[in-house]
Write an enzyme that holds these catalytic residues in place. Structure first.
Site, PDB file in Angstrom:
ATOM      1  N   GLU A 196      31.920  36.162  45.989  1.00  0.00           N
ATOM      2  CA  GLU A 196      31.527  37.743  45.451  1.00  0.00           C
ATOM      3  C   GLU A 196      30.109  37.923  45.290  1.00  0.00           C
ATOM      4  O   GLU A 196      29.638  38.925  45.604  1.00  0.00           O
ATOM      5  CB  GLU A 196      31.951  37.722  43.696  1.00  0.00           C
ATOM      6  CG  GLU A 196      31.763  38.443  43.225  1.00  0.00           C
ATOM      7  CD  GLU A 196      31.901  38.446  41.689  1.00  0.00           C
ATOM      8  OE1 GLU A 196      32.588  37.773  41.392  1.00  0.00           O
ATOM      9  OE2 GLU A 196      31.256  39.348  40.910  1.00  0.00           O
TER      10      GLU A 196
ATOM     11  N   GLU B  76      32.547  46.915  38.534  1.00  0.00           N
ATOM     12  CA  GLU B  76      33.674  45.907  39.347  1.00  0.00           C
ATOM     13  C   GLU B  76      33.946  46.864  40.509  1.00  0.00           C
ATOM     14  O   GLU B  76      34.968  47.525  40.322  1.00  0.00           O
ATOM     15  CB  GLU B  76      34.698  45.391  38.624  1.00  0.00           C
ATOM     16  CG  GLU B  76      34.354  44.578  37.396  1.00  0.00           C
ATOM     17  CD  GLU B  76      34.184  43.070  37.747  1.00  0.00           C
ATOM     18  OE1 GLU B  76      33.970  42.741  39.222  1.00  0.00           O
ATOM     19  OE2 GLU B  76      33.753  42.107  37.102  1.00  0.00           O
TER      20      GLU B  76
ATOM     21  N   HIS C 187      25.694  37.271  39.702  1.00  0.00           N
ATOM     22  CA  HIS C 187      26.007  35.982  40.258  1.00  0.00           C
ATOM     23  C   HIS C 187      24.890  35.625  41.332  1.00  0.00           C
ATOM     24  O   HIS C 187      23.848  36.327  41.355  1.00  0.00           O
ATOM     25  CB  HIS C 187      27.439  35.605  41.136  1.00  0.00           C
ATOM     26  CG  HIS C 187      28.439  36.105  39.953  1.00  0.00           C
ATOM     27  ND1 HIS C 187      28.761  35.102  38.937  1.00  0.00           N
ATOM     28  CD2 HIS C 187      29.211  37.107  40.017  1.00  0.00           C
ATOM     29  CE1 HIS C 187      29.874  35.910  38.229  1.00  0.00           C
ATOM     30  NE2 HIS C 187      30.181  37.004  38.914  1.00  0.00           N
TER      31      HIS C 187
ATOM     32  N   HIS D 274      29.222  44.024  40.507  1.00  0.00           N
ATOM     33  CA  HIS D 274      30.374  42.790  40.607  1.00  0.00           C
ATOM     34  C   HIS D 274      31.526  43.194  41.171  1.00  0.00           C
ATOM     35  O   HIS D 274      32.005  44.521  41.731  1.00  0.00           O
ATOM     36  CB  HIS D 274      30.678  42.257  39.181  1.00  0.00           C
ATOM     37  CG  HIS D 274      29.791  41.548  38.422  1.00  0.00           C
ATOM     38  ND1 HIS D 274      29.607  40.178  38.195  1.00  0.00           N
ATOM     39  CD2 HIS D 274      28.422  41.866  37.868  1.00  0.00           C
ATOM     40  CE1 HIS D 274      28.480  39.815  37.572  1.00  0.00           C
ATOM     41  NE2 HIS D 274      27.775  40.783  37.300  1.00  0.00           N
TER      42      HIS D 274
END
Lengths: 196, 395
Positions: free
Chosen positions: B235, B359, B221, B293
């Site tokens: 995030e 993650e 992102h 992430h």
């Protein structure tokens, strides 16, 4: 002495009634959370979304067809497949003229929304018309952790869609779902001319 | 007497006719191509080699070895199910065999038009050598030359070494046994020595591919895409903090040890498209691609680290890399949520090297979120060590 005992009895009864009232209101509140109404809106923004699927169906049994549309914020990648990131915005809506009912409008991590349109013939009418059927739109929302089954149905009296959470068990940890929309398919997008 | 003479005459006539017909036919046949079957071993994207039988039409003067290697390295002639590992500029110009050594001449275009890491060049050399050893059992070593017949920077391959090396597979890749927390407490010299010792213990007789590594770190992102947002935390910011720590560790390794060139898809709060991320990794010929992430879900009790890998290339290595990164930061400071699993993600699908998306934790879990905000330094450090070791062992 007798009046003291009577007061005590009333006190105990009062306590019981209070507990009952609290329990009932908590249960009622929880049960309401499984139901939600979806009101109409105009000018619902879809410009930056990718249309994945569209079906024309008489969703509210008024004899006319509405469109049920599924969108995602993901775009088609250079290799022709959907360019999935870790999370995307998904929208499932019913379009009725200028009115839009956004049945599902939320972010989903590593997931997908799929829908089914189920029409019931509760009165067992032979050769039923659209107005004779009761239509439900079922949607599954699956992430990398959990999945839910949602039921949307038209409320004729109040002129909105009711949303019911049919399945959403506790303690879900990992969910692996099939990928229906990984490869864009224009044939899933029904044309208005064909529908009518 | 007359009859005998007639028979002899007829026989002679028949003989002449047969000769007139047969000799040109045989002569013609000898100039026609002969079909020769060769089994070529193509990379199959899973760190394995798939045997495929190919037919070659061989005429006088044709070099079957050259023909076979040119077909092996030509992306236009790939059989279905194999992966295009050889760059277009990797052209085999000549093959000559002297005694037990094969000399393979590679076009200079590979050096002019693209820069491949030493590790990757040597891997391509291994694939070519494996095929030559299979085609001719007498060949025991392969050397690589440039067009000017000068030795190039591709390690010569010995048959005894290559064929005795265990083939990497999910079963053969043992867990790298490292105590990341202990390593973090050591001095830099002690830590590097401990890492090298662990690598040597694992590798045993395997060939060590020397050289530097190019690693792409992809903080997910950024810019107008915040990713998940929980309690005012974006995030994208957590991803960048962790990614920078990984980069700082890898770029700070003592120069006497294998070095890492870290390329980040973003170094600030900016939006980078998914296409630009994987294109960058492919353009710089990265050895690995790691995307950072953090997850979010409606159930706040769900927590821990997980990873994803692609299903269409480098599957075994990508899964192993993902699991190694999970192991590096679990159970401390974060618990494990799940093992690495396949996911159709654009940045993983469209990279051309081992790739994983980690993650790190669930932002929707208050404990995970606290650790992500306060211990991202340790998290990035441990993951950096894991990348350091993993690359030296597997690339």
């Amino acid at each position: 002495m007798a009046s003291k005992m009577l007061k005590r009895k009333y006190f105990i009864l009062f306590i019981f009634l209070g507990v009952f009232a609290i329990t009932f209101s908590v249960m009622a509140t929880n049960s309401k959370e499984s139901f939600e109404s979806i009101q109409a809106t105009e000018n619902f923004p879809i410009d930056d979304l990718t249309l994945l699927e569209r079906k024309y169906v008489d969703a509210d049994s008024d004899g006319k067809k509405e469109s049920v549309e599924l969108y995602t914020s993901a775009k088609i990648a250079s290799d022709g497949r959907m360019g999935w990131d870790t999370g995307h915005h998904w929208v499932l809506l019913v379009r009725k003229g200028d009115e839009v009912y956004p049945l599902f409008n939320d972010s989903v991590q590593y997931g997908e929304v799929q829908f089914w349109i189920v029409s019931l013939n509760k009165d067992n009418i032979q050769g039923p018309e659209g107005v004779d059927l009761q239509t439900h739109i079922y949607a599954t929302v699956s992430s990398d952790v959990d999945m839910r089954l949602l039921n949307y149905s038209w409320d004729k009296k109040n002129h909105y869609y009711n949303k019911e959470i049919v399945f959403n068990p506790n303690n879900q940890w990992i969910t692996i779902h099939s990928n229906k929309y990984s490869i864009p398919d224009p044939s899933r997008i029904q044309s208005e001319k064909i529908a009518n | 007497m007359k009859e005998t003479k007639m028979r002899i005459s007829i026989l002679a006539l028949v003989g002449m006719l047969v000769t007139l017909i047969a000799v040109p036919t045989l002569a013609l046949a000898s100039t026609l191509d002969e079909d020769q079957k060769v089994t070529l071993y193509y990379p199959n994207g899973d760190w394995g080699l798939t045997p495929v039988e190919r037919n070659f039409s061989v005429s006088n003067g044709d070099d079957i070895y050259l023909m076979a290697l040119q077909q092996l390295t030509n992306p236009d002639t790939l059989p279905v199910g194999t992966y295009d590992e050889f760059p277009e500029t990797f052209i085999v110009e000549d093959v000559s065999i002297d005694d037990e050594t094969a000399y393979v001449t590679i076009s200079d275009m590979i050096f002019e038009e693209s820069e491949l890491s030493n590790g990757w060049m040597n891997t391509l050399g291994d694939i070519i050598s494996y095929n030559l050893f299979n085609m001719n059992k007498e060949i025991s070593s392969v050397e690589f030359l440039s067009s000017e017949l000068v030795k190039i920077d591709m390690t010569a391959v010995e048959k005894s070494e290559l064929l005795s090396a265990p083939k990497p597979s999910l079963e053969n890749i043992p867990e790298i046994d490292l105590d990341y927390q202990k390593l973090a407490e050591m001095s830099e010299e002690e830590r590097n020595q401990a890492i090298q010792k662990a690598i040597k213990n694992y590798l045993g007789t395997q060939r060590l591919l020397a050289g530097d590594y190019t690693v792409v770190i992809d903080p997910g992102h950024g810019g107008y895409d915040p990713g998940a947002q929980v309690d005012g935390v974006d995030e994208k910011d957590l991803n960048l903090d962790i990614a920078k720590t990984i980069r700082d560790y890898l770029e700070g390794i003592d120069p006497i040890y294998p070095q890492f060139d870290v390329v980040m898809t973003r170094t600030s709060d900016e939006y980078v498209s998914l296409g630009d991320r994987h294109d960058l990794a492919n353009d710089v010929n990265a050895d690995i691609f790691v995307s950072i992430h953090n997850d979010a879900v409606s159930d706040s009790s769900v927590r821990g680290t997980g990873a994803r890998f692609p299903s269409n290339h480098d599957v075994v290595l990508s899964e192993d890399l993902g699991n190694e990164l999970i192991n590096s930061i679990t159970p401390d400071p974060l618990p494990k949520h799940s093992d690495a699993r396949y996911q159709d993600i654009q940045v993983l699908r469209n990279t051309t090297m081992p790739a994983t998306l980690v993650e790190v934790g669930f932002m929707t879990n208050s404990s995970d979120l606290y650790i992500l905000q306060t211990e991202y330094d340790d998290i990035g450090y441990y993951m950096g060590i894991a990348i350091n070791v993993w690359c030296q062992v597997n690339m």
